[in-house]
Scaffold this motif. Structure first.
Motif, PDB file in Angstrom:
ATOM      1  N   ALA A  41      -6.001   4.395  -5.479  1.00 54.89           N
ATOM      2  CA  ALA A  41      -5.519   4.656  -6.834  1.00 54.89           C
ATOM      3  C   ALA A  41      -5.426   3.361  -7.638  1.00 54.89           C
ATOM      4  O   ALA A  41      -5.741   3.333  -8.839  1.00 54.89           O
ATOM      5  CB  ALA A  41      -4.157   5.343  -6.776  1.00 54.89           C
ATOM      6  N   TYR A  42      -5.006   2.282  -6.970  1.00 51.09           N
ATOM      7  CA  TYR A  42      -4.871   0.996  -7.663  1.00 51.09           C
ATOM      8  C   TYR A  42      -6.231   0.479  -8.115  1.00 51.09           C
ATOM      9  O   TYR A  42      -6.387   0.013  -9.250  1.00 51.09           O
ATOM     10  CB  TYR A  42      -4.205  -0.005  -6.726  1.00 51.09           C
ATOM     11  CG  TYR A  42      -3.856  -1.333  -7.362  1.00 51.09           C
ATOM     12  CD1 TYR A  42      -3.067  -1.401  -8.510  1.00 51.09           C
ATOM     13  CD2 TYR A  42      -4.303  -2.528  -6.803  1.00 51.09           C
ATOM     14  CE1 TYR A  42      -2.730  -2.625  -9.081  1.00 51.09           C
ATOM     15  CE2 TYR A  42      -3.970  -3.753  -7.360  1.00 51.09           C
ATOM     16  CZ  TYR A  42      -3.185  -3.798  -8.502  1.00 51.09           C
ATOM     17  OH  TYR A  42      -2.853  -5.008  -9.065  1.00 51.09           O
ATOM     18  N   THR A  97       1.418   5.642 -17.641  1.00 52.45           N
ATOM     19  CA  THR A  97       0.683   6.831 -17.203  1.00 52.45           C
ATOM     20  C   THR A  97       0.321   6.736 -15.726  1.00 52.45           C
ATOM     21  O   THR A  97       0.487   7.697 -14.959  1.00 52.45           O
ATOM     22  CB  THR A  97      -0.597   6.995 -18.039  1.00 52.45           C
ATOM     23  OG1 THR A  97      -0.252   7.071 -19.426  1.00 52.45           O
ATOM     24  CG2 THR A  97      -1.358   8.245 -17.626  1.00 52.45           C
ATOM     25  N   PHE A  98      -0.152   5.565 -15.318  1.00 53.99           N
ATOM     26  CA  PHE A  98      -0.528   5.361 -13.919  1.00 53.99           C
ATOM     27  C   PHE A  98       0.685   5.513 -13.006  1.00 53.99           C
ATOM     28  O   PHE A  98       0.608   6.146 -11.941  1.00 53.99           O
ATOM     29  CB  PHE A  98      -1.157   3.979 -13.759  1.00 53.99           C
ATOM     30  CG  PHE A  98      -1.488   3.615 -12.341  1.00 53.99           C
ATOM     31  CD1 PHE A  98      -2.365   4.387 -11.592  1.00 53.99           C
ATOM     32  CD2 PHE A  98      -0.916   2.496 -11.748  1.00 53.99           C
ATOM     33  CE1 PHE A  98      -2.672   4.051 -10.276  1.00 53.99           C
ATOM     34  CE2 PHE A  98      -1.217   2.150 -10.439  1.00 53.99           C
ATOM     35  CZ  PHE A  98      -2.093   2.934  -9.697  1.00 53.99           C
ATOM     36  N   ALA A 140     -10.135  -0.489 -12.552  1.00 56.62           N
ATOM     37  CA  ALA A 140     -11.488  -0.308 -13.088  1.00 56.62           C
ATOM     38  C   ALA A 140     -11.464   0.267 -14.497  1.00 56.62           C
ATOM     39  O   ALA A 140     -12.373   0.009 -15.299  1.00 56.62           O
ATOM     40  CB  ALA A 140     -12.289   0.606 -12.158  1.00 56.62           C
ATOM     41  N   GLU A 141     -10.409   1.014 -14.813  1.00 55.64           N
ATOM     42  CA  GLU A 141     -10.323   1.667 -16.119  1.00 55.64           C
ATOM     43  C   GLU A 141      -9.434   0.919 -17.106  1.00 55.64           C
ATOM     44  O   GLU A 141      -9.525   1.139 -18.319  1.00 55.64           O
ATOM     45  CB  GLU A 141      -9.788   3.095 -15.941  1.00 55.64           C
ATOM     46  CG  GLU A 141     -10.680   3.972 -15.063  1.00 55.64           C
ATOM     47  CD  GLU A 141     -10.037   5.309 -14.749  1.00 55.64           C
ATOM     48  OE1 GLU A 141      -8.851   5.499 -15.115  1.00 55.64           O
ATOM     49  OE2 GLU A 141     -10.704   6.162 -14.123  1.00 55.64           O
ATOM     50  N   ASP A 160       0.814  -1.216   0.000  1.00 55.05           N
ATOM     51  CA  ASP A 160       0.000   0.000   0.000  1.00 55.05           C
ATOM     52  C   ASP A 160       0.847   1.265   0.000  1.00 55.05           C
ATOM     53  O   ASP A 160       0.380   2.326  -0.431  1.00 55.05           O
ATOM     54  CB  ASP A 160      -0.932   0.000   1.209  1.00 55.05           C
ATOM     55  CG  ASP A 160      -1.938  -1.146   1.161  1.00 55.05           C
ATOM     56  OD1 ASP A 160      -2.111  -1.728   0.067  1.00 55.05           O
ATOM     57  OD2 ASP A 160      -2.527  -1.462   2.210  1.00 55.05           O
ATOM     58  N   SER A 161       2.087   1.179   0.498  1.00 56.08           N
ATOM     59  CA  SER A 161       2.969   2.346   0.468  1.00 56.08           C
ATOM     60  C   SER A 161       3.433   2.634  -0.949  1.00 56.08           C
ATOM     61  O   SER A 161       3.549   3.800  -1.354  1.00 56.08           O
ATOM     62  CB  SER A 161       4.186   2.125   1.372  1.00 56.08           C
ATOM     63  OG  SER A 161       3.805   2.023   2.728  1.00 56.08           O
ATOM     64  N   LEU A 162       3.693   1.581  -1.706  1.00 58.00           N
ATOM     65  CA  LEU A 162       4.163   1.762  -3.078  1.00 58.00           C
ATOM     66  C   LEU A 162       3.024   2.163  -4.010  1.00 58.00           C
ATOM     67  O   LEU A 162       3.176   3.066  -4.844  1.00 58.00           O
ATOM     68  CB  LEU A 162       4.827   0.473  -3.574  1.00 58.00           C
ATOM     69  CG  LEU A 162       6.196   0.160  -2.970  1.00 58.00           C
ATOM     70  CD1 LEU A 162       6.615  -1.265  -3.293  1.00 58.00           C
ATOM     71  CD2 LEU A 162       7.243   1.152  -3.480  1.00 58.00           C
TER      72      LEU A 162
END
Length: 365
Positions: A305-306, A323-324, A311-312, A298-300
């Motif tokens: 956001a993940y 991009t992410f 979902a996209e 979760d820190s990385l």
């Protein structure tokens, strides 16, 4: 042991005192009167049954006009020589009793890496190994290293070599002790971890000194020590003398594995106290290991956001990964590694986006 000459016998200062009495023609009884001490004391010193104390040395300095420090040095040299000879005998007994112990230590690898010097004589080589470990005898190795309380996340089918593992850990301690660092500051270390994300883009020659310096500022010694054969270890967290150590081996050379291991170890420091040693070798879990895994994950890549990315994402295109990664401020190879781990990307896909670290010549020491 040193390369300088070391006699295999010890000369008691009483022998020198006896020679001086012979030359001066003075008897032990006369000397006792001049010194103001009992004749028996003089006799015991001359026979080597009693030490020549600093008080007696001061008195002898007045009687024979000899510098006091010479008498004290004679006694000190005698005591040190006797202790050294007794220690050598003790180590010889260890070699006789446990002739296989030295052979189980990865001496050749340690010599090749410059951790210890090579000695042809087994006793001298044993002495070098004991000095490396900072112990007096093989018995202390068992007490200090073999019985460490270790939480080792390892494969059920793989049993690490305890001798090689202890050497790897000890080398980490030695390197950590050489790092000047502040007292541990929890809040500052958390901010260092935030800064570390930006370093995931950097090449090793920038990453390593930058990350090491930031950790030291927060009171954490970060050391890089290549694994020894038979250890299967790629990371370790422990506290030594109230100071935190993160030790990494680069066993898995890709940047996604490296950064996950670093943040995993950081999670142990922040969440799991100062008593246990956490060694990472792949395989088994446990509550604390799962907590450290979750912290690194979760820190990385922040969970919200993940989930939004998944979902996209169409599940195939690699361009959105770049991009992410830019959006969340980490290297794209880390995103690739996460997707592969989660079974959302084949293990042979996207690896060109990873950076692979290698030990440069001389760094393996």
């Amino acid at each position: 042991m040193t390369n300088s000459y070391q006699p295999d016998f010890a000369i008691h200062p009483g022998e020198h005192l006896e020679e001086i009495l012979d030359v001066s023609g003075m008897t032990q009884a006369e000397l006792a009167v001049r010194l103001g001490i009992h004749k028996k004391t003089i006799n015991e010193i001359i026979r080597g049954k009693a030490s020549l104390t600093s008080d007696v040395a001061l008195r002898l300095g007045k009687v024979f006009d000899y510098p006091v420090h010479l008498w004290n040095n004679l006694q000190r040299n005698y005591d040190e020589t006797r202790a050294r000879l007794a220690e050598e005998k003790r180590l010889v007994r260890h070699l006789d009793r446990r002739p296989d112990w030295l052979g189980q230590i990865p001496v050749k690898e340690m010599i090749d890496r410059g951790w210890i010097e090579y000695h042809e004589a087994p006793l001298a080589q044993l002495d070098a190994v004991l000095r490396f470990f900072g112990i007096a005898s093989p018995d202390q190795w068992r007490t200090v290293w073999e019985t460490h309380q270790v939480a080792y996340r390892q494969s059920r089918r793989f049993e690490p070599n305890a001798f090689a593992l202890s050497a790897w850990l000890r080398r980490g301690e030695i390197e950590a002790q050489a790092i000047a660092r502040n007292p541990f500051d929890r809040r500052l270390f958390q901010s260092v971890l935030d800064e570390a994300r930006a370093l995931t883009w950097e090449p090793p020659e920038v990453l390593q000194p930058g990350l090491t310096a930031r950790c030291a500022r927060a009171g954490v010694a970060l050391v890089f020590v290549p694994e020894l054969s038979g250890t299967g270890v790629f990371g370790c967290t422990r506290w030594l003398g109230g100071k935190a150590i993160i030790q990494l081996s680069l066993r898995y050379e890709s940047n996604d594995r490296f950064w996950f291991t670093f943040f995993h170890e950081a999670g142990h420091i922040l969440a799991h106290g100062r008593k246990a040693i956490f060694l990472e070798g792949g395989g088994l879990g446990g509550e604390k290991e799962e907590e450290a895994n979750a912290f690194a994950r979760d820190s990385l890549i922040p969970p919200v956001a993940y989930r939004r990315f998944l979902a996209e994402w169409d599940g195939c295109s690699l361009a959105p990964l770049e991009t992410f990664a830019e959006e969340i401020g980490i290297a794209s190879g880390i995103v690739v590694g996460r997707l592969q781990h989660d079974g959302l990307l084949p293990c042979d896909t996207g690896n060109e986006r990873k950076v692979f670290y290698h030990w440069a010549d001389g760094d393996s020491q």
